[in-house]
Write a protein that holds these residues in place. Structure first.
Motif, PDB file in Angstrom:
ATOM      1  N   ARG A 112      15.473 -22.916  -3.112  1.00  0.00           N
ATOM      2  CA  ARG A 112      14.967 -21.612  -2.747  1.00  0.00           C
ATOM      3  C   ARG A 112      15.634 -20.515  -3.553  1.00  0.00           C
ATOM      4  N   ALA A 113      16.930 -20.614  -3.767  1.00  0.00           N
ATOM      5  CA  ALA A 113      17.658 -19.588  -4.512  1.00  0.00           C
ATOM      6  C   ALA A 113      17.158 -19.499  -5.951  1.00  0.00           C
ATOM      7  N   ALA A 114      16.855 -20.636  -6.566  1.00  0.00           N
ATOM      8  CA  ALA A 114      16.374 -20.646  -7.946  1.00  0.00           C
ATOM      9  C   ALA A 114      15.002 -19.981  -8.048  1.00  0.00           C
ATOM     10  N   VAL A 115      14.128 -20.230  -7.083  1.00  0.00           N
ATOM     11  CA  VAL A 115      12.794 -19.620  -7.085  1.00  0.00           C
ATOM     12  C   VAL A 115      12.918 -18.110  -6.909  1.00  0.00           C
ATOM     13  N   THR A 116      13.751 -17.680  -5.971  1.00  0.00           N
ATOM     14  CA  THR A 116      13.957 -16.249  -5.729  1.00  0.00           C
ATOM     15  C   THR A 116      14.532 -15.568  -6.964  1.00  0.00           C
ATOM     16  N   ALA A 117      15.494 -16.221  -7.607  1.00  0.00           N
ATOM     17  CA  ALA A 117      16.098 -15.646  -8.813  1.00  0.00           C
ATOM     18  C   ALA A 117      15.063 -15.524  -9.929  1.00  0.00           C
ATOM     19  N   GLU A 118      14.221 -16.537 -10.083  1.00  0.00           N
ATOM     20  CA  GLU A 118      13.201 -16.483 -11.138  1.00  0.00           C
ATOM     21  C   GLU A 118      12.158 -15.412 -10.846  1.00  0.00           C
ATOM     22  N   ALA A 119      11.824 -15.208  -9.586  1.00  0.00           N
ATOM     23  CA  ALA A 119      10.850 -14.177  -9.219  1.00  0.00           C
ATOM     24  C   ALA A 119      11.361 -12.792  -9.608  1.00  0.00           C
ATOM     25  N   LYS A 120      12.662 -12.594  -9.566  1.00  0.00           N
ATOM     26  CA  LYS A 120      13.245 -11.296  -9.909  1.00  0.00           C
ATOM     27  C   LYS A 120      13.169 -10.995 -11.409  1.00  0.00           C
ATOM     28  N   LEU A 121      12.847 -11.993 -12.219  1.00  0.00           N
ATOM     29  CA  LEU A 121      12.734 -11.796 -13.664  1.00  0.00           C
ATOM     30  C   LEU A 121      11.437 -11.095 -14.058  1.00  0.00           C
ATOM     31  N   GLY A 122      10.532 -10.955 -13.120  1.00  0.00           N
ATOM     32  CA  GLY A 122       9.283 -10.242 -13.389  1.00  0.00           C
ATOM     33  C   GLY A 122       8.172 -11.145 -13.867  1.00  0.00           C
ATOM     34  N   HIS A 123       7.137 -10.529 -14.415  1.00  0.00           N
ATOM     35  CA  HIS A 123       5.906 -11.248 -14.747  1.00  0.00           C
ATOM     36  C   HIS A 123       6.040 -12.233 -15.904  1.00  0.00           C
ATOM     37  N   TYR A 124       7.139 -12.226 -16.607  1.00  0.00           N
ATOM     38  CA  TYR A 124       7.322 -13.194 -17.686  1.00  0.00           C
ATOM     39  C   TYR A 124       7.847 -14.529 -17.159  1.00  0.00           C
ATOM     40  N   ALA A 125       8.284 -14.540 -15.931  1.00  0.00           N
ATOM     41  CA  ALA A 125       8.763 -15.774 -15.310  1.00  0.00           C
ATOM     42  C   ALA A 125       7.634 -16.394 -14.491  1.00  0.00           C
ATOM     43  N   ARG A 126       7.846 -17.598 -14.035  1.00  0.00           N
ATOM     44  CA  ARG A 126       6.787 -18.309 -13.313  1.00  0.00           C
ATOM     45  C   ARG A 126       6.347 -17.598 -12.045  1.00  0.00           C
ATOM     46  N   PHE A 127       7.240 -16.997 -11.322  1.00  0.00           N
ATOM     47  CA  PHE A 127       6.917 -16.455 -10.007  1.00  0.00           C
ATOM     48  C   PHE A 127       6.990 -14.933  -9.973  1.00  0.00           C
ATOM     49  N   GLY A 128       6.697 -14.316 -11.088  1.00  0.00           N
ATOM     50  CA  GLY A 128       6.807 -12.865 -11.211  1.00  0.00           C
ATOM     51  C   GLY A 128       5.802 -12.086 -10.387  1.00  0.00           C
ATOM     52  N   ALA A 129       4.716 -12.724  -9.973  1.00  0.00           N
ATOM     53  CA  ALA A 129       3.714 -12.021  -9.170  1.00  0.00           C
ATOM     54  C   ALA A 129       4.177 -11.826  -7.734  1.00  0.00           C
ATOM     55  N   GLY A 130       5.157 -12.592  -7.316  1.00  0.00           N
ATOM     56  CA  GLY A 130       5.662 -12.465  -5.949  1.00  0.00           C
ATOM     57  C   GLY A 130       5.880 -13.819  -5.314  1.00  0.00           C
ATOM     58  N   LEU A 131       6.452 -13.774  -4.146  1.00  0.00           N
ATOM     59  CA  LEU A 131       6.751 -14.999  -3.402  1.00  0.00           C
ATOM     60  C   LEU A 131       5.985 -15.011  -2.084  1.00  0.00           C
ATOM     61  N   PRO A 132       5.323 -16.114  -1.783  1.00  0.00           N
ATOM     62  CA  PRO A 132       4.656 -16.239  -0.483  1.00  0.00           C
ATOM     63  C   PRO A 132       5.688 -16.568   0.595  1.00  0.00           C
ATOM     64  N   ARG A 133       5.207 -16.711   1.810  1.00  0.00           N
ATOM     65  CA  ARG A 133       6.095 -17.141   2.890  1.00  0.00           C
ATOM     66  C   ARG A 133       6.774 -18.454   2.509  1.00  0.00           C
ATOM     67  N   ILE A 134       7.949 -18.664   2.981  1.00  0.00           N
ATOM     68  CA  ILE A 134       8.719 -19.869   2.660  1.00  0.00           C
ATOM     69  C   ILE A 134       8.007 -21.133   3.134  1.00  0.00           C
ATOM     70  N   SER A 135       7.157 -21.015   4.162  1.00  0.00           N
ATOM     71  CA  SER A 135       6.484 -22.181   4.729  1.00  0.00           C
ATOM     72  C   SER A 135       5.200 -22.565   3.995  1.00  0.00           C
ATOM     73  N   ASP A 136       4.812 -21.811   2.961  1.00  0.00           N
ATOM     74  CA  ASP A 136       3.551 -22.080   2.267  1.00  0.00           C
ATOM     75  C   ASP A 136       3.747 -21.923   0.766  1.00  0.00           C
ATOM     76  N   GLY A 137       3.888 -23.025   0.066  1.00  0.00           N
ATOM     77  CA  GLY A 137       4.161 -22.993  -1.367  1.00  0.00           C
ATOM     78  C   GLY A 137       2.941 -23.088  -2.257  1.00  0.00           C
ATOM     79  N   GLN A 138       1.732 -22.959  -1.693  1.00  0.00           N
ATOM     80  CA  GLN A 138       0.528 -23.122  -2.505  1.00  0.00           C
ATOM     81  C   GLN A 138       0.457 -22.115  -3.651  1.00  0.00           C
ATOM     82  N   PHE A 139       0.776 -20.856  -3.373  1.00  0.00           N
ATOM     83  CA  PHE A 139       0.733 -19.843  -4.427  1.00  0.00           C
ATOM     84  C   PHE A 139       1.855 -20.037  -5.451  1.00  0.00           C
ATOM     85  N   LEU A 140       2.963 -20.628  -5.038  1.00  0.00           N
ATOM     86  CA  LEU A 140       4.011 -20.945  -6.016  1.00  0.00           C
ATOM     87  C   LEU A 140       3.479 -21.961  -7.021  1.00  0.00           C
TER      88      LEU A 140
END
Length: 169
Positions: free
Chosen positions: A1-29
């Motif tokens: 979880r920490a790695a995903v959150t850290a990557e999301a903070k890198l912005g749109h050039y990272a995999r999860f830059g669009a945002g993070l869904p609820r922790i219980s639903d990883g479909q958008f990840l």
């Protein structure tokens, strides 16, 4: 979880830059991961089966809402295909195929096609077996798949196909 959150903070050039869904639903990840890895030099298409959660969950400003907005603003969502219920083993819930691309054809730019294929099914768990398998009681026959593909290809309003502007969403 920490790695995903850290990557999301890198912005749109990272995999999860669009945002993070609820922790219980990883479909958008998973979808963001696939979009991050599409071939940038050629048109690439992704077809992914989701339950209804990515369509409907999340209030305005939530992770899910921001991811949907990002996909729409990029004009990547080509079509949503509503599948029959009871299509998959051990689940009776509604499912949807999201068709996403990094380069829409000219006639589809700024548009999203909604295909209602909920009535395109035959009884039975599979083509080989006409008995149900758990909650999987429906099957889409080859001729029905052909019809769904024809509706997609026609790209016009009809009984089972509706075309909307991205702004409608």
């Amino acid at each position: 979880r920490a790695a995903v959150t850290a990557e999301a903070k890198l912005g749109h050039y990272a995999r999860f830059g669009a945002g993070l869904p609820r922790i219980s639903d990883g479909q958008f990840l998973f979808l963001q991961h696939m979009l991050h890895h599409v071939n940038r030099d050629a048109p690439s298409y992704i077809g992914i089966v989701f339950n209804g959660s990515p369509l409907f969950t999340g209030e305005a400003g939530s992770g899910e809402s921001e991811i949907r907005r990002w996909i729409l603003e990029k004009d990547w969502l080509v079509a949503l295909v509503a599948l029959p219920e009871q299509m998959f083993y051990n689940t009776g819930i509604g499912t949807y195929v999201w068709i996403v691309t990094n380069r829409k054809e000219k006639r589809r730019k700024g548009k999203i096609q909604l295909l209602d294929a909920r009535e395109f099914w035959t009884a039975g768990g599979s083509a080989e077996s006409k008995r149900s398998l758990g909650d999987k009681r429906r099957h889409i026959a080859a001729s029905q798949i052909d019809e769904i593909v024809r509706l997609y290809g026609r790209f016009e309003d009809g009984e089972s196909s509706k075309i909307f502007d991205n702004a409608d969403f």
